[in-house]
Write an enzyme that holds these catalytic residues in place. Structure first.
Site, mmCIF file in Angstrom:
data_model
loop_
_atom_site.group_PDB
_atom_site.id
_atom_site.type_symbol
_atom_site.label_atom_id
_atom_site.label_comp_id
_atom_site.label_asym_id
_atom_site.label_seq_id
_atom_site.Cartn_x
_atom_site.Cartn_y
_atom_site.Cartn_z
ATOM 1 N N GLU A 1 122.592 -11.818 75.691
ATOM 2 C CA GLU A 1 123.173 -12.237 74.412
ATOM 3 C C GLU A 1 124.685 -12.265 74.575
ATOM 4 O OE1 GLU A 1 121.470 -10.970 70.041
ATOM 5 O OE2 GLU A 1 121.842 -9.388 71.455
ATOM 6 N N ASN B 1 118.757 -7.064 68.294
ATOM 7 C CA ASN B 1 118.413 -5.787 67.675
ATOM 8 C C ASN B 1 118.282 -5.844 66.167
ATOM 9 O OD1 ASN B 1 117.832 -4.062 69.777
ATOM 10 N ND2 ASN B 1 119.991 -3.912 70.319
ATOM 11 N N HIS C 1 125.383 -8.749 76.280
ATOM 12 C CA HIS C 1 124.321 -7.782 76.012
ATOM 13 C C HIS C 1 123.096 -8.092 76.869
ATOM 14 C CE1 HIS C 1 121.224 -6.031 72.992
ATOM 15 N NE2 HIS C 1 121.486 -5.189 73.956
ATOM 16 N N SER D 1 124.830 -2.848 72.352
ATOM 17 C CA SER D 1 123.616 -3.467 71.815
ATOM 18 C C SER D 1 123.710 -3.721 70.315
ATOM 19 C CB SER D 1 122.408 -2.583 72.114
ATOM 20 O OG SER D 1 122.650 -1.273 71.664
HETATM 21 N N1 CAA Z 1 113.694 -1.945 86.753
HETATM 22 C C1 CAA Z 1 113.500 -2.971 87.606
HETATM 23 N N2 CAA Z 1 112.352 -3.642 87.711
HETATM 24 C C2 CAA Z 1 111.328 -3.233 86.955
HETATM 25 C C3 CAA Z 1 111.425 -2.159 86.044
HETATM 26 C C4 CAA Z 1 112.678 -1.506 85.975
HETATM 27 N N3 CAA Z 1 112.883 -0.496 85.131
HETATM 28 N N4 CAA Z 1 110.246 -2.000 85.424
HETATM 29 C C5 CAA Z 1 109.412 -2.931 85.917
HETATM 30 N N5 CAA Z 1 110.068 -3.680 86.835
HETATM 31 C C6 CAA Z 1 109.534 -4.789 87.594
HETATM 32 C C7 CAA Z 1 108.464 -4.312 88.526
HETATM 33 O O1 CAA Z 1 109.001 -3.852 89.737
HETATM 34 C C8 CAA Z 1 107.625 -5.565 88.691
HETATM 35 O O2 CAA Z 1 108.236 -6.400 89.644
HETATM 36 P P1 CAA Z 1 107.383 -6.875 90.923
HETATM 37 O O3 CAA Z 1 106.371 -7.819 90.377
HETATM 38 O O4 CAA Z 1 108.416 -7.508 91.783
HETATM 39 O O5 CAA Z 1 106.805 -5.608 91.488
HETATM 40 C C9 CAA Z 1 107.748 -6.281 87.336
HETATM 41 O O6 CAA Z 1 108.917 -5.709 86.704
HETATM 42 C C10 CAA Z 1 106.536 -6.047 86.459
HETATM 43 O O7 CAA Z 1 106.367 -4.659 86.337
HETATM 44 P P2 CAA Z 1 104.948 -3.950 86.195
HETATM 45 O O8 CAA Z 1 103.907 -4.811 86.821
HETATM 46 O O9 CAA Z 1 105.080 -2.533 86.652
HETATM 47 O O10 CAA Z 1 104.724 -3.803 84.637
HETATM 48 P P3 CAA Z 1 104.639 -4.878 83.503
HETATM 49 O O11 CAA Z 1 104.038 -6.165 83.938
HETATM 50 O O12 CAA Z 1 104.056 -4.144 82.357
HETATM 51 O O13 CAA Z 1 106.161 -5.205 83.153
HETATM 52 C C11 CAA Z 1 108.022 -4.779 81.784
HETATM 53 C C12 CAA Z 1 107.059 -4.204 82.791
HETATM 54 C C13 CAA Z 1 108.832 -5.927 82.410
HETATM 55 C C14 CAA Z 1 108.976 -3.650 81.393
HETATM 56 C C15 CAA Z 1 107.206 -5.342 80.553
HETATM 57 O O14 CAA Z 1 106.391 -4.316 80.053
HETATM 58 C C16 CAA Z 1 108.093 -5.851 79.439
HETATM 59 O O15 CAA Z 1 108.565 -6.968 79.457
HETATM 60 N N6 CAA Z 1 108.273 -5.011 78.390
HETATM 61 C C17 CAA Z 1 109.127 -5.332 77.268
HETATM 62 C C18 CAA Z 1 110.557 -5.131 77.669
HETATM 63 C C19 CAA Z 1 111.482 -5.420 76.528
HETATM 64 O O16 CAA Z 1 111.122 -5.764 75.409
HETATM 65 N N7 CAA Z 1 112.770 -5.251 76.830
HETATM 66 C C20 CAA Z 1 113.801 -5.372 75.820
HETATM 67 C C21 CAA Z 1 114.096 -3.993 75.308
HETATM 68 S S1 CAA Z 1 115.271 -4.059 74.044
HETATM 69 C C22 CAA Z 1 116.715 -4.132 74.828
HETATM 70 O O17 CAA Z 1 116.882 -3.996 75.995
HETATM 71 C C23 CAA Z 1 117.861 -4.356 73.909
HETATM 72 C C24 CAA Z 1 118.466 -3.181 73.336
HETATM 73 O O18 CAA Z 1 119.634 -3.249 73.056
HETATM 74 C C25 CAA Z 1 117.748 -1.950 72.961
#
Ligand code: CAA
Length: 283
Positions: free
Chosen positions: A152, A190, A140, A119
């Site tokens: 990415e 990031n 990524h 990342s």
């Molecule tokens: N694995 C697989 N699927 C998942 C999941 C997981 N951990 N968490 C949620 N989902 C799925 C759910 O199953 C649901 O799918 P269905 O509609 O088929 O049931 C869908 O995602 C939506 O989930 P929820 O309704 O429970 O919750 P939500 O609408 O709040 O969405 C979220 C959850 C997608 C995590 C949303 O909160 C989100 O987009 N958050 C931000 C995530 C983000 O910014 N990610 C980047 C992080 S930084 C990174 O990854 C880079 C790094 O290097 C650090």
């Protein structure tokens, strides 16, 4: 070059997600980790997610069962000889990653593409420990991998055009959107995300607002799906700190200095959701 089989090294949260999306797209996927139970736990976690999709009528039972057949558990790095594409998704630590790259370079087939899901760390530096730096690239993925569209694509200094094009095509084939970036600390995702999260932690540290208020400003005011402190807990505060340190060391600019509060939480073992406590409590 046709990519048919993929090996994912590291069966943690990211590795499992990456393995899932490739298996769902029909690839044979070797899931590799150092212990059998880690690999089994990963496949079990994927199974639960696939059957959740069955419950939601997004997959049939037969489809889920057939996806599960695409997995091949592996605890020997030598198995990499069966893969056309290798994706390293191990701990975010340069020494560990270099060691893995040295070992996969020994056993992977001549044309294999060697990718890292790092990342923030240098792809060029990992590539330099192999005898084929032109075949090394950064892929990524974002967390949670099955949901997030972006990958990415990080071109190391020596990454060939062919490897870049082939990697872009495979990422599109699994239904993701690749975006090209150059190999500098934190890439784009990031460099921007972690600086925002670090700033939110500084705002909390300085007592400008409560954690709930900071998160609410960003969810309701900016339409972010999660506030920055909730997101930090979700990513893991140790990972956030490690990335901030990589940015700080790489650019030497004070704007990347990790907030002392972030360091304190990590030293206390409050790493976020995975340990039950970070900025918020999950117990
Ligand atoms: N694995 C697989 N699927 C998942 C999941 C997981 N951990 N968490 C949620 N989902 C799925 C759910 O199953 C649901 O799918 P269905 O509609 O088929 O049931 C869908 O995602 C939506 O989930 P929820 O309704 O429970 O919750 P939500 O609408 O709040 O969405 C979220 C959850 C997608 C995590 C949303 O909160 C989100 O987009 N958050 C931000 C995530 C983000 O910014 N990610 C980047 C992080 S930084 C990174 O990854 C880079 C790094 O290097 C650090």
């Amino acid at each position: 070059m046709t990519i048919k089989s993929v090996m994912v090294i590291g069966a943690g949260q990211m590795g499992s997600g990456i393995a899932q999306v490739f298996a769902q797209a029909g690839y044979k996927v070797l899931i590799n980790d150092i212990k059998q139970e880690l690999v089994e736990k990963s496949i079990e976690r994927i199974k639960v997610r696939l059957f959740h999709q069955v419950d939601k009528n997004k997959l049939t039972k037969e489809q889920a069962a057939s996806i599960l057949l695409n997995f091949v558990p592996s605890i020997h790095v030598e198995d990499v000889e069966q893969a056309d594409l290798v994706i390293e998704a191990a701990t975010e630590n340069m020494e560990i990653k270099k060691d893995i790259f040295k070992r996969i370079d020994q056993y992977a087939v001549k044309d294999a593409i060697l990718a890292s899901n790092t990342s923030s760390l240098s792809i060029t530096e990992m590539a330099a420990v192999t005898k084929r730096p032109e075949q090394v690239i950064g892929m990524h993925f974002m967390n949670p991998v099955p949901v997030m569209k972006l990958v990415e694509m990080i071109r190391g200094l020596e990454t060939s055009d062919f490897v870049y094009r082939t990697s872009m095509e495979v990422v599109q084939e699994i239904g993701k959107t690749p975006v090209e970036v150059k190999d500098f600390p934190g890439f784009i995702s990031n460099r921007i995300l972690m600086t925002m999260i670090n700033e939110a932690i500084f705002a909390l540290y300085e007592g400008i607002a409560s954690k709930e208020a900071i998160d609410r400003v960003m969810t309701l005011g900016m339409n972010h799906p999660m506030g920055p402190l909730t997101l930090a807990d979700f990513i893991g505060l140790d990972t956030c700190l490690y990335i901030m340190e990589t940015l700080h060391e790489g650019f030497g600019d004070d704007k990347y200095r990790p907030c002392p509060l972030l360091k304190q939480y990590v030293h206390a073992g409050r790493l976020g959701k995975k340990t039950g406590r970070g900025f918020y409590c999950y117990e």
